[in-house]
Design a protein around this motif. Structure first.
Motif, PDB file in Angstrom:
ATOM      1  N   CYS A  37     -62.397 101.360  59.773  1.00 55.34           N
ATOM      2  CA  CYS A  37     -61.937 102.628  59.216  1.00 55.34           C
ATOM      3  C   CYS A  37     -61.036 103.338  60.223  1.00 55.34           C
ATOM      4  CB  CYS A  37     -63.122 103.513  58.848  1.00 55.34           C
ATOM      5  SG  CYS A  37     -62.637 105.179  58.340  1.00 55.34           S
ATOM      6  N   GLY A  39     -60.447 106.346  60.354  1.00 51.97           N
ATOM      7  CA  GLY A  39     -60.974 107.662  60.706  1.00 51.97           C
ATOM      8  C   GLY A  39     -62.179 107.631  61.606  1.00 51.97           C
ATOM      9  N   CYS A  40     -62.974 106.541  61.541  1.00 59.63           N
ATOM     10  CA  CYS A  40     -64.234 106.556  62.293  1.00 59.63           C
ATOM     11  C   CYS A  40     -64.603 105.200  62.901  1.00 59.63           C
ATOM     12  CB  CYS A  40     -65.376 107.036  61.396  1.00 59.63           C
ATOM     13  SG  CYS A  40     -65.809 105.859  60.092  1.00 59.63           S
ATOM     14  N   CYS A  48     -63.022 104.679  55.094  1.00 64.33           N
ATOM     15  CA  CYS A  48     -64.340 104.511  54.492  1.00 64.33           C
ATOM     16  C   CYS A  48     -64.652 105.680  53.542  1.00 64.33           C
ATOM     17  CB  CYS A  48     -65.416 104.400  55.574  1.00 64.33           C
ATOM     18  SG  CYS A  48     -65.815 105.953  56.393  1.00 64.33           S
ATOM     19  N   CYS A  51     -65.345 109.027  55.293  1.00 62.55           N
ATOM     20  CA  CYS A  51     -64.159 109.759  55.759  1.00 62.55           C
ATOM     21  C   CYS A  51     -63.384 110.347  54.579  1.00 62.55           C
ATOM     22  CB  CYS A  51     -63.261 108.855  56.598  1.00 62.55           C
ATOM     23  SG  CYS A  51     -63.900 108.604  58.268  1.00 62.55           S
TER      24      CYS A  51
HETATM   25 ZN   LIG Z   1     -64.552 106.351  58.256  1.00 63.46          ZN
END
Ligand SMILES: [Zn+2]
Ligand SMILES: [Zn+2]
Length: 265
Positions: A37, A39-40, A48, A51
């Protein structure tokens, strides 16, 4: 294996074989470097579900139509200040501004993964976000964003400078605009050229405004066109304002802007 030319026209006209090879290549790449992901870093998907739900989406029914800020109901206090100059977007040729989300939560990391780490598979996802936001806005807030997509004659993106293009190896907004133009059914016009090489993120607010002024040249015929201008992140607004002003000087009759994110200072 994936890029090897085996000669003898082995795969000519045999699309199923090519498709199967493509799947195998994707599987091999996925095994070597699993998708995480943006974002994370969680393995699995490019963005994901967690996110996606943490994105701070902007409600078009209450956003400021001049600058895309997620407050104000009609026009925010930056655009109509009690004292001082109004927001740069209020005084530019731009018509309306809509941003998908606030530039916080997972969005900064996701944008950096695309622009700085070269995760080009995010381009169609960003295009989907822009499309969803625009479709939702013109339907749910018709009095404010009606026709944002449907009335646009041309989709134009804010281009990268030549140095940014060389550094990244692709025009990050051009890739998103291509995908959005296809899904929205709006002609893509590569009309803007950006001069200058400074990275806007390294400049202060005043410097950005100065640098953006006169930085864009219009190289296609936009006379009489309603334009939907797309960019990634609106910070001060000086970039989209300068691009919109250049398009208006070149004869565009109306310019709206659609961005992935709006920075709130
Ligand atoms: Zn994420
Ligand atoms: Zn505003």
């Amino acid at each position: 294996m994936c890029g090897k030319d085996d000669g003898a026209n082995l795969f000519d006209g045999d699309a199923p074989v090519l498709r199967a090879l493509g799947v195998l290549c994707d599987a091999a790449l996925e095994a070597l470097s699993p998708t995480r992901c943006a974002g994370c870093e969680r393995p699995g998907e490019l963005i994901c579900g967690d996110c996606l739900t943490r994105l701070d989406l902007i409600d078009p029914a209450t956003a400021c139509t001049h600058c895309g800020a997620p407050f104000g109901s009609l026009v925010c206090t930056e655009c109509t200040p009690a004292t001082g100059e109004p927001h740069v977007l209020r005084t530019s040729a731009i018509g309306r501004v809509l941003a998908v989300a606030v530039f916080d939560g997972p969005m900064p990391r996701i944008v950096r993964a695309y622009k700085d780490a070269g995760e080009q598979r995010l381009a169609p996802l960003f295009a989907d976000m822009l499309l969803d936001a625009a479709v939702h806005a013109q339907a749910s807030a018709e009095d404010r964003y009606g026709g944002l997509l449907d009335d646009a004659d041309a989709l134009i993106f804010v281009p990268a400078t030549a140095s940014a293009y060389r550094r990244r190896g692709f025009d990050h907004m051009g890739a998103i605009a291509s995908a959005l133009a296809r899904s929205a059914g709006i002609p893509l016009v590569d009309a803007l050229v950006k001069h200058g090489s400074s990275d806007q993120r390294l400049l202060g607010r005043a410097d950005r405004k100065l640098q953006a002024q006169g930085a864009y040249e219009v190289v296609e015929d936009v006379r009489g066109a309603r334009i939907l201008l797309i960019d990634d992140v609106i910070t001060t607004g000086s970039t989209v304002a300068a691009a919109a002003d250049a398009l208006a000087r070149a004869g565009a009759c109306h310019v709206d802007a659609l961005a992935l994110a709006r920075v709130l200072s």
